[in-house]
Design a protein around this motif. Structure first.
Motif, PDB file in Angstrom:
ATOM      1  N   ILE A  33       0.855  -1.194   0.000  1.00  0.00           N
ATOM      2  CA  ILE A  33       0.000   0.000   0.000  1.00  0.00           C
ATOM      3  C   ILE A  33       0.892   1.245   0.000  1.00  0.00           C
ATOM      4  N   PHE A  36       0.674   6.644   4.252  1.00  0.00           N
ATOM      5  CA  PHE A  36      -0.389   7.644   4.417  1.00  0.00           C
ATOM      6  C   PHE A  36      -0.259   8.297   5.781  1.00  0.00           C
ATOM      7  N   TYR A  38      -2.719  10.512   8.852  1.00  0.00           N
ATOM      8  CA  TYR A  38      -4.108  10.668   9.293  1.00  0.00           C
ATOM      9  C   TYR A  38      -4.173  11.491  10.574  1.00  0.00           C
ATOM     10  N   GLN A  56     -12.506   5.427  18.749  1.00  0.00           N
ATOM     11  CA  GLN A  56     -11.479   6.069  17.922  1.00  0.00           C
ATOM     12  C   GLN A  56     -12.088   6.448  16.593  1.00  0.00           C
ATOM     13  N   GLU A  70     -13.078   2.881  15.034  1.00  0.00           N
ATOM     14  CA  GLU A  70     -13.298   1.624  15.760  1.00  0.00           C
ATOM     15  C   GLU A  70     -13.792   1.948  17.157  1.00  0.00           C
ATOM     16  N   GLN A  91     -14.588  -2.996  14.118  1.00  0.00           N
ATOM     17  CA  GLN A  91     -14.146  -2.059  13.088  1.00  0.00           C
ATOM     18  C   GLN A  91     -15.122  -2.063  11.915  1.00  0.00           C
ATOM     19  N   LEU A  95     -14.118  -6.245  10.660  1.00  0.00           N
ATOM     20  CA  LEU A  95     -13.285  -7.050  11.555  1.00  0.00           C
ATOM     21  C   LEU A  95     -13.712  -6.849  13.004  1.00  0.00           C
ATOM     22  N   THR A 122     -11.441  -7.717   4.343  1.00  0.00           N
ATOM     23  CA  THR A 122     -10.072  -8.186   4.112  1.00  0.00           C
ATOM     24  C   THR A 122      -9.588  -8.836   5.407  1.00  0.00           C
ATOM     25  N   VAL A 127      -2.893  -9.156  15.159  1.00  0.00           N
ATOM     26  CA  VAL A 127      -2.704  -7.729  15.418  1.00  0.00           C
ATOM     27  C   VAL A 127      -1.926  -7.566  16.715  1.00  0.00           C
ATOM     28  N   ARG A 129      -0.956  -4.346  19.306  1.00  0.00           N
ATOM     29  CA  ARG A 129      -1.114  -2.918  19.610  1.00  0.00           C
ATOM     30  C   ARG A 129      -0.286  -2.579  20.831  1.00  0.00           C
ATOM     31  N   LEU A 142       0.399   0.035  15.915  1.00  0.00           N
ATOM     32  CA  LEU A 142      -0.323  -1.178  15.524  1.00  0.00           C
ATOM     33  C   LEU A 142       0.482  -1.884  14.436  1.00  0.00           C
ATOM     34  N   MET A 144       0.511  -5.669  12.172  1.00  0.00           N
ATOM     35  CA  MET A 144      -0.406  -6.777  11.849  1.00  0.00           C
ATOM     36  C   MET A 144       0.245  -7.762  10.888  1.00  0.00           C
ATOM     37  N   ALA A 146      -1.066  -9.884   7.752  1.00  0.00           N
ATOM     38  CA  ALA A 146      -2.244  -9.942   6.863  1.00  0.00           C
ATOM     39  C   ALA A 146      -1.783 -10.219   5.448  1.00  0.00           C
ATOM     40  N   HIS A 154       1.878  -1.167  10.835  1.00  0.00           N
ATOM     41  CA  HIS A 154       0.871  -0.519   9.989  1.00  0.00           C
ATOM     42  C   HIS A 154       0.651   0.932  10.418  1.00  0.00           C
TER      43      HIS A 154
HETATM   44  C1  HEM Z   1      -5.780   4.624  12.461  1.00  0.00           C
HETATM   45  C2  HEM Z   1      -6.435   3.601  11.923  1.00  0.00           C
HETATM   46  C3  HEM Z   1      -6.203   3.148  10.494  1.00  0.00           C
HETATM   47  C4  HEM Z   1      -5.982   3.865   9.378  1.00  0.00           C
HETATM   48  C5  HEM Z   1      -5.952   5.380   9.251  1.00  0.00           C
HETATM   49  C6  HEM Z   1      -5.785   2.922   8.294  1.00  0.00           C
HETATM   50  C7  HEM Z   1      -5.547   3.262   6.988  1.00  0.00           C
HETATM   51  C8  HEM Z   1      -5.296   2.394   5.990  1.00  0.00           C
HETATM   52  C9  HEM Z   1      -5.064   2.764   4.612  1.00  0.00           C
HETATM   53  C10 HEM Z   1      -5.042   4.195   4.070  1.00  0.00           C
HETATM   54  C11 HEM Z   1      -4.868   1.636   3.920  1.00  0.00           C
HETATM   55  C12 HEM Z   1      -4.584   1.538   2.422  1.00  0.00           C
HETATM   56  C13 HEM Z   1      -5.884   1.252   1.765  1.00  0.00           C
HETATM   57  C14 HEM Z   1      -5.742   1.021   0.305  1.00  0.00           C
HETATM   58  O1  HEM Z   1      -4.701   1.298  -0.282  1.00  0.00           O
HETATM   59  O2  HEM Z   1      -6.731   0.528  -0.243  1.00  0.00           O
HETATM   60  C15 HEM Z   1      -4.989   0.539   4.839  1.00  0.00           C
HETATM   61  C16 HEM Z   1      -4.898  -0.772   4.491  1.00  0.00           C
HETATM   62  C17 HEM Z   1      -5.153  -1.800   5.348  1.00  0.00           C
HETATM   63  N1  HEM Z   1      -5.457  -1.704   6.690  1.00  0.00           N
HETATM   64 FE1  HEM Z   1      -5.566  -0.028   7.754  1.00  0.00          FE
HETATM   65  N2  HEM Z   1      -5.882   1.656   8.793  1.00  0.00           N
HETATM   66  C18 HEM Z   1      -6.148   1.750  10.119  1.00  0.00           C
HETATM   67  C19 HEM Z   1      -6.342   0.729  10.996  1.00  0.00           C
HETATM   68  C20 HEM Z   1      -6.347  -0.581  10.644  1.00  0.00           C
HETATM   69  C21 HEM Z   1      -6.604  -1.647  11.542  1.00  0.00           C
HETATM   70  C22 HEM Z   1      -6.954  -1.478  13.018  1.00  0.00           C
HETATM   71  C23 HEM Z   1      -6.510  -2.797  10.828  1.00  0.00           C
HETATM   72  C24 HEM Z   1      -6.692  -4.207  11.261  1.00  0.00           C
HETATM   73  C25 HEM Z   1      -6.712  -4.596  12.498  1.00  0.00           C
HETATM   74  C26 HEM Z   1      -6.186  -2.430   9.477  1.00  0.00           C
HETATM   75  C27 HEM Z   1      -6.017  -3.306   8.433  1.00  0.00           C
HETATM   76  C28 HEM Z   1      -5.678  -2.964   7.164  1.00  0.00           C
HETATM   77  C29 HEM Z   1      -5.505  -3.916   6.075  1.00  0.00           C
HETATM   78  C30 HEM Z   1      -5.676  -5.420   6.163  1.00  0.00           C
HETATM   79  C31 HEM Z   1      -5.160  -3.185   4.957  1.00  0.00           C
HETATM   80  C32 HEM Z   1      -4.896  -3.728   3.556  1.00  0.00           C
HETATM   81  C33 HEM Z   1      -6.201  -3.580   2.846  1.00  0.00           C
HETATM   82  C34 HEM Z   1      -6.257  -4.150   1.505  1.00  0.00           C
HETATM   83  O3  HEM Z   1      -5.235  -4.580   0.984  1.00  0.00           O
HETATM   84  O4  HEM Z   1      -7.387  -4.157   0.988  1.00  0.00           O
HETATM   85  N3  HEM Z   1      -6.084  -1.085   9.403  1.00  0.00           N
HETATM   86  N4  HEM Z   1      -5.256   1.020   6.091  1.00  0.00           N
END
Ligand code: HEM
Length: 166
Positions: A33, A36, A38, A56, A70, A91, A95, A122, A127, A129, A142, A144, A146, A154
């Motif tokens: 990815i 980013f 936030y 959150q 979440e 979430q 999830l 997904t 995870v 934390r 955090l 993970m 995945a 992440h």
């Molecule tokens: C502050 C909280 C979070 C923010 C701002 C955030 C933001 C993001 C962003 C911007 C992406 C890229 C999405 C894309 O390119 O399509 C992403 C991907 C991902 N995030 Fe987070 N995330 C957060 C929390 C979490 C948490 C808590 C989990 C799981 C426990 C998680 C799991 C994932 C996964 C699995 C992906 C890959 C998604 C994919 O490939 O479709 N994220 N996240």
């Protein structure tokens, strides 16, 4: 009508510093990815039982558009040393996470024992934390596992208290 219950529970004493509303900025990354940033707001509140409510939400730092959110409960296991802590959190990505860990040397370290996913979510295998307060700044990380990637960072955010404890 009975009196309102006390708002604090003695078992929460080691976590009282976290109670309140926190705001700040974070950054995220993961293999596959784009990195980013936030904005983030966290609220930990107490209701008089041995858990904190946890909410959150995050937003895009320039546009303000909503990003991840979440909510759940941070449960303490009374009279444990080091303090055992459990987190259940839901979430909007479909999830639900169950984490367990402990508060050791001021660091709350939680690892998932289960991450359930809806059929369209997904999936995430694991995870971790970590939360700690240093010089009045709440640090949240955090990591993970995945999509075939082993445990990798992440998220990392640094938050300042914007409202007092309840
Ligand atoms: C502050 C909280 C979070 C923010 C701002 C955030 C933001 C993001 C962003 C911007 C992406 C890229 C999405 C894309 O390119 O399509 C992403 C991907 C991902 N995030 Fe987070 N995330 C957060 C929390 C979490 C948490 C808590 C989990 C799981 C426990 C998680 C799991 C994932 C996964 C699995 C992906 C890959 C998604 C994919 O490939 O479709 N994220 N996240």
């Amino acid at each position: 009508m009975s009196a309102a219950p006390p708002r604090s529970h003695p078992a929460l004493a080691p976590l009282l510093e976290m109670v309140g509303t926190w705001e700040g900025e974070g950054s995220g990354d993961y293999p596959g990815i784009s990195p980013f940033r936030y904005g983030e707001r966290l609220v930990f509140a107490q209701v008089g039982r041995p858990f904190l409510t946890y909410a959150q939400r995050t937003w895009h730092p320039e546009s303000g558009a909503p990003m991840h959110a979440e909510s759940g409960y941070l449960r303490v296991v009374p009279e444990t040393s080091p303090l055992r802590v459990e987190l259940v959190v839901a979430q909007p990505t479909g999830l639900v996470e169950v984490d367990e860990g402990e508060l050791r040397d001021g660091v709350l370290d939680l690892v998932s024992t289960a991450v359930a996913a809806t059929s369209t979510a997904t999936p995430v295998d694991r995870v971790r934390r970590r939360l700690w307060i240093e010089n009045d700044v709440l640090h949240v990380t955090l990591a993970m596992a995945a999509g075939g990637v082993s445990e990798t960072d992440h998220l990392y955010s640094r938050l300042h208290r914007v409202a007092a404890a309840n």
